[in-house]
Design an enzyme around this catalytic site. Structure first.
Site, PDB file in Angstrom:
ATOM      1  N   SER A   1     -47.460  -5.331 -73.530  1.00 52.75           N
ATOM      2  CA  SER A   1     -46.375  -4.377 -73.754  1.00 52.75           C
ATOM      3  C   SER A   1     -46.419  -3.313 -72.664  1.00 52.75           C
ATOM      4  O   SER A   1     -47.496  -2.786 -72.356  1.00 52.75           O
ATOM      5  CB  SER A   1     -46.542  -3.731 -75.130  1.00 52.75           C
ATOM      6  OG  SER A   1     -45.572  -2.730 -75.313  1.00 52.75           O
TER       7      SER A   1
ATOM      8  N   THR B   1     -29.574 -11.623 -71.606  1.00 50.72           N
ATOM      9  CA  THR B   1     -29.613 -11.093 -70.243  1.00 50.72           C
ATOM     10  C   THR B   1     -30.820 -10.182 -70.075  1.00 50.72           C
ATOM     11  O   THR B   1     -31.117  -9.357 -70.938  1.00 50.72           O
ATOM     12  CB  THR B   1     -28.302 -10.325 -69.946  1.00 50.72           C
ATOM     13  OG1 THR B   1     -27.231 -11.248 -70.105  1.00 50.72           O
ATOM     14  CG2 THR B   1     -28.289  -9.755 -68.535  1.00 50.72           C
TER      15      THR B   1
ATOM     16  N   CYS C   1     -48.873   4.045 -85.708  1.00 49.20           N
ATOM     17  CA  CYS C   1     -48.285   3.916 -84.380  1.00 49.20           C
ATOM     18  C   CYS C   1     -46.831   3.560 -84.569  1.00 49.20           C
ATOM     19  O   CYS C   1     -46.111   3.306 -83.646  1.00 49.20           O
ATOM     20  CB  CYS C   1     -49.028   2.933 -83.501  1.00 49.20           C
ATOM     21  SG  CYS C   1     -48.630   1.239 -83.750  1.00 49.20           S
TER      22      CYS C   1
END
Ligand code: PLP
Length: 372
Positions: free
Chosen positions: A189, A227, A314
């Site tokens: 990430s 996309t 988180c």
């Protein structure tokens, strides 16, 4: 209020200047990477340059990287395919909720030091030769404890199982090699390494089939349609280059972190530092302040202008008992008084001084309240 001192890098790291520049530059690139014309080709070049950079961070060939919308999607891709294919899924009890929620599988227990229990994994694998996927994170987001992934992979191989590794917290903090870990899939990430949020990747070993979650235009070699997020991908690539070149600086954060922990223990010898006896990320500390709920501490730190986090918060700012600490055998009471401090490249000794002073003030205030 604006936070003066940010000690919550594991939640999201500040964007690195190189990544910010790359995002801004990419916003001015017109063109769809799938278009054949010159505009499209320029956009495609940006995507492929970033793919090279992200692949290099984990020692892979670029074609093995699938860009996703973040770590959560990468984990979902890795796990959902196995669940749908009817594979048995074994995930460690300390995984991020995005793994736990996607798996619905059997839990590999953790040891008190924060590492997963390899002996338990071995016996879960032995004697059951059904097609299986094992998922073990590289480093835990709450405690920073580095997991024995290569050892888990060796057990998985011995029993013919596939293995996935959520490396979202470890990437950019310790050297990572896909081959040395010997895993089949690995999640990344960008916003944990100084890139923008909303972009991540799943790295996949050649020959391992990962069914697409999103179908349509056939982007990412039909493994993830949609996309491409050009600014996100450009920022991810720039952050990966910066993170890779600064791994040595990251390791040096252990000096700051260890000083912080020693000073807390001087103030309160009965404070618990979770995972301290295991190998840990250099930047992470998970500390219980005896008898003081994490929410109370967070409010105190917030008033002092210091950003830290509690439990597994988180996500949405909620404070719940940490499933990670519970899996390590910590009582609900103690887990409820744990906060996570995570340092990063902008952290200084002055930040540590301010944190320690605030910790002491919160602790003394809470004690005075109890005594009154
Ligand atoms: N895995 C771990 C270990 C994490 O710490 C996080 C983020 O908090 C994620 C996965 C999810 O990543 P993302 O926020 O990019 O979806």
């Amino acid at each position: 209020m604006t936070q003066a001192i940010y000690l919550d890098y594991n939640a999201t790291a500040p964007i690195r200047p190189e990544a910010r520049d790359a995002v801004i530059a990419a916003l001015s690139v017109t063109g769809n990477p799938s278009s054949i014309h010159g505009f499209g080709r320029a956009a495609r070049r940006l995507v492929e340059d970033s793919r090279d950079a992200v692949a290099a961070l984990v020692g892979l060939a670029p074609a093995q990287i699938i860009f996703t919308s973040g770590g959560t999607e990468a984990n979902a891709m890795a796990l959902r395919g196995s669940v749908t294919a009817g594979r048995r899924v074994l995930v460690s009890a300390i995984e991020h909720p995005s793994v736990l929620a996607s798996a619905g599988g059997e839990l590999i227990p953790a040891l008190a030091d924060g590492r997963i229990d390899l002996a338990a994994l071995e016996s879960m694998l032995a004697g059951d030769e059904r097609p299986t996927l094992v998922s073990v994170m590289a480093a835990n987001n709450e405690t920073g404890v580095i997991q024995p992934v290569a050892e888990a992979a060796a057990l998985a191989r011995k029993h013919g199982a596939l293995i996935h590794c959520d490396a979202v917290q470890a990437a950019g903090k310790i050297p990572l090699s896909f081959d040395a870990l010997d895993v089949d899939m690995l999640s990344l990430s960008a916003h944990k390494i100084g890139g923008p949020s909303g972009i991540g990747a799943l790295a996949v070993r050649d020959g391992v089939v990962v069914p697409a979650l999103l179908r349509g235009g056939g982007q990412e070699r039909s493994r993830r349609s949609g996309t491409e997020n050009l600014p996100g991908i450009a920022g991810f690539g720039a952050a990966a280059i910066a993170a890779r070149s600064k791994l040595g600086e990251y390791a040096a954060l252990a000096g700051l972190r260890d000083a912080l922990e020693s000073r807390i223990l001087e103030i309160c010898p009965s404070a618990t530092i979770f995972g301290r006896l295991a190998p840990r990320l250099a930047n992470t500390s998970c500390i219980a302040m005896p008898g003081v709920p994490a929410e109370t501490q967070l409010m105190g730190f917030d008033l002092a202008g210091i950003a830290v986090s509690a439990g597994s918060a988180c996500s949405s700012g909620k404070v719940t008992a940490s499933h990670v600490l519970s899996a390590m055998g910590v009582s609900d009471d103690e887990a409820g008084s744990a906060i996570r401090i995570s340092l990063g490249w902008d952290s200084t000794p002055q930040h540590v001084d301010a944190f320690v002073a605030a910790w002491k003030a919160v602790f003394q205030r809470a004690r005075a309240t109890v005594a009154a």
